[in-house]
Design an enzyme around this catalytic site. Structure first.
Site, PDB file in Angstrom:
ATOM      1  N   CYS A 165       2.283   5.495   8.985  1.00 42.76           N
ATOM      2  CA  CYS A 165       1.307   5.564   7.899  1.00 42.76           C
ATOM      3  C   CYS A 165       0.276   6.648   8.206  1.00 42.76           C
ATOM      4  O   CYS A 165      -0.217   6.744   9.338  1.00 42.76           O
ATOM      5  CB  CYS A 165       0.615   4.207   7.749  1.00 42.76           C
ATOM      6  SG  CYS A 165      -0.784   4.232   6.607  1.00 42.76           S
ATOM      7  N   THR A 210      -5.978  -0.612  12.264  1.00 36.29           N
ATOM      8  CA  THR A 210      -6.258  -0.328  10.851  1.00 36.29           C
ATOM      9  C   THR A 210      -6.348  -1.564   9.976  1.00 36.29           C
ATOM     10  O   THR A 210      -6.917  -1.507   8.881  1.00 36.29           O
ATOM     11  CB  THR A 210      -5.191   0.609  10.264  1.00 36.29           C
ATOM     12  OG1 THR A 210      -3.907  -0.012  10.371  1.00 36.29           O
ATOM     13  CG2 THR A 210      -5.174   1.957  10.975  1.00 36.29           C
ATOM     14  N   SER A 239       2.551 -10.489   9.763  1.00 37.73           N
ATOM     15  CA  SER A 239       1.741  -9.381   9.247  1.00 37.73           C
ATOM     16  C   SER A 239       0.270  -9.668   9.516  1.00 37.73           C
ATOM     17  O   SER A 239      -0.279 -10.665   9.029  1.00 37.73           O
ATOM     18  CB  SER A 239       1.970  -9.213   7.741  1.00 37.73           C
ATOM     19  OG  SER A 239       0.956  -8.436   7.149  1.00 37.73           O
ATOM     20  N   CYS A 293      -8.225   0.824   7.539  1.00 41.95           N
ATOM     21  CA  CYS A 293      -7.712   1.551   6.366  1.00 41.95           C
ATOM     22  C   CYS A 293      -8.322   1.035   5.072  1.00 41.95           C
ATOM     23  O   CYS A 293      -8.695  -0.138   4.952  1.00 41.95           O
ATOM     24  CB  CYS A 293      -6.186   1.507   6.321  1.00 41.95           C
ATOM     25  SG  CYS A 293      -5.470  -0.085   5.866  1.00 41.95           S
ATOM     26  N   HIS A 314       6.045  -5.406   8.517  1.00 39.14           N
ATOM     27  CA  HIS A 314       6.149  -6.828   8.832  1.00 39.14           C
ATOM     28  C   HIS A 314       6.470  -7.633   7.576  1.00 39.14           C
ATOM     29  O   HIS A 314       5.617  -8.322   7.022  1.00 39.14           O
ATOM     30  CB  HIS A 314       4.871  -7.313   9.506  1.00 39.14           C
ATOM     31  CG  HIS A 314       4.731  -6.797  10.899  1.00 39.14           C
ATOM     32  ND1 HIS A 314       3.518  -6.638  11.536  1.00 39.14           N
ATOM     33  CD2 HIS A 314       5.669  -6.415  11.797  1.00 39.14           C
ATOM     34  CE1 HIS A 314       3.717  -6.179  12.762  1.00 39.14           C
ATOM     35  NE2 HIS A 314       5.012  -6.026  12.928  1.00 39.14           N
ATOM     36  N   CYS A 373       0.841  -1.198   0.000  1.00 43.09           N
ATOM     37  CA  CYS A 373       0.000   0.000   0.000  1.00 43.09           C
ATOM     38  C   CYS A 373       0.881   1.255   0.000  1.00 43.09           C
ATOM     39  O   CYS A 373       2.090   1.186   0.207  1.00 43.09           O
ATOM     40  CB  CYS A 373      -0.920   0.004   1.217  1.00 43.09           C
ATOM     41  SG  CYS A 373      -0.036   0.104   2.796  1.00 43.09           S
ATOM     42  N   GLU A 427       1.130  -1.531  16.449  1.00 40.43           N
ATOM     43  CA  GLU A 427       0.214  -0.418  16.143  1.00 40.43           C
ATOM     44  C   GLU A 427      -0.727  -0.143  17.312  1.00 40.43           C
ATOM     45  O   GLU A 427      -0.953   1.014  17.683  1.00 40.43           O
ATOM     46  CB  GLU A 427      -0.612  -0.726  14.889  1.00 40.43           C
ATOM     47  CG  GLU A 427      -1.597   0.389  14.556  1.00 40.43           C
ATOM     48  CD  GLU A 427      -2.586   0.023  13.467  1.00 40.43           C
ATOM     49  OE1 GLU A 427      -3.761   0.455  13.565  1.00 40.43           O
ATOM     50  OE2 GLU A 427      -2.205  -0.684  12.510  1.00 40.43           O
ATOM     51  N   HIS A 448       4.032   1.504  11.671  1.00 39.42           N
ATOM     52  CA  HIS A 448       2.913   1.165  12.561  1.00 39.42           C
ATOM     53  C   HIS A 448       2.636   2.270  13.577  1.00 39.42           C
ATOM     54  O   HIS A 448       1.629   2.215  14.283  1.00 39.42           O
ATOM     55  CB  HIS A 448       3.218  -0.132  13.308  1.00 39.42           C
ATOM     56  CG  HIS A 448       3.513  -1.284  12.397  1.00 39.42           C
ATOM     57  ND1 HIS A 448       4.792  -1.746  12.182  1.00 39.42           N
ATOM     58  CD2 HIS A 448       2.704  -2.042  11.636  1.00 39.42           C
ATOM     59  CE1 HIS A 448       4.748  -2.745  11.330  1.00 39.42           C
ATOM     60  NE2 HIS A 448       3.497  -2.950  10.974  1.00 39.42           N
TER      61      HIS A 448
END
Length: 298
Positions: free
Chosen positions: A95, A160, A218, A190, A39, A12, A125, A73
């Protein structure tokens, strides 16, 4: 064997920007990344190759460099200010959509809501989200909901990378358990995560085998694999093309391929190339000969 690549897959913009920023900073001066940038072990190797070191966000003594980087994160303001106060230049690769979740949670708290975060309590995160709000409660399943205290106002955000179905189900359960409370949910999942989950729905409809590419730690990659498994499809999560075993595809007709948001484009390309090779081998090898070859290899 047909191979179908998900409409939305792979890295992303937030991960891409974090990698670019960190790479540039590491070339400019010695740099310590305060955790795993994203990750993905292949990203770790790339950053190590350009000289980036690994530190610990919780340990101010873990960096010997003046430059340090907050991972994609994110981190709490408490951590960020601690590193700045210790004399470090902080490169923040958080992010933007994680920053949006931080802002949403801070807004809820300032408006008098008891903060609730849907996510994995030990995920970096989530630890960053609740780091400035010790009163926050983290929930991931129905049994966690009993930890939420009675309060006239409950404010909820999400990690997210959580599937939207899980978040909405938990929000509904919280509303049922706290009927006298005002419950406000700010959707902080997200858009890239939602896109990849929706694209997985298409693969589930059209495919009998699924290959998910991404780091084993991840969360969004793991959620993609879990979604396919929950629908009864044969599902394989891998980090690199070398993990593909031709025998696993012996009865495959339509193989769906997707990748988590921290997966490099070149990794996706390499996996697709290997899958095409496997498909060609299956087309040209008689069934009895293929089975004999697999038995000999075993």
């Amino acid at each position: 064997m047909n191979i179908i690549l998900a409409q939305h897959h792979g890295m992303c913009f937030g991960v891409r920007d974090a990698l670019r920023t960190t790479h540039t900073a590491a070339q400019r001066a010695p740099l310590t990344i305060l955790g795993q940038l994203v990750h993905n072990p292949l990203v770790d190797r790339h950053l190590a190759a350009v000289g980036a070191q690994r530190g610990d966000l919780d340990d101010l003594n873990s960096s010997s460099t003046q430059q340090v980087a907050i991972t994609a994160h994110g981190a709490s303001d408490k951590h960020r200010h601690a590193w700045q106060s210790a004399g470090h230049t902080v490169i923040d690769t958080t992010c933007p959509l994680v920053k949006k979740a931080h802002h949403a949670l801070a807004t809820l708290v300032s408006d008098g809501y008891q903060p609730v975060v849907i996510g994995q309590s030990q995920h970096v995160e989530v630890r960053g989200l609740v780091g400035d709000f010790p009163q926050a409660v983290v929930v991931l399943n129905e049994s966690d909901l009993m930890q939420i205290p009675s309060h006239p106002k409950l404010g909820i955000v999400s990690q997210t990378t959580q599937p939207i179905e899980i978040a909405l189900r938990l929000v509904d359960s919280i509303k049922r358990l706290h009927r006298s409370s005002e419950v406000r949910f700010i959707d902080t999942i997200c858009h890239p995560t939602k896109q990849r989950q929706t694209a997985m729905d298409d693969l589930i409809r059209d495919c009998d085998h699924i290959v998910v590419i991404g780091g084993r730690n991840s969360n969004n990659t793991r959620q993609l694999a879990q979604k396919a498994l929950s629908h009864g499809l044969r599902t394989l999560q891998i980090e690199r093309p070398e993990e593909l075993d031709p025998a696993w595809f012996s009865d495959a007709r339509n193989v769906g391929v997707t990748a988590g948001t921290s997966t490099l484009d070149e990794t996706v390309d390499a996996v697709m190339q290997r899958l095409r090779q496997i498909a060609a081998e299956l087309r040209t090898t008689p069934a009895h000969e293929f089975l004999r070859t697999m038995l000999q290899a075993a």
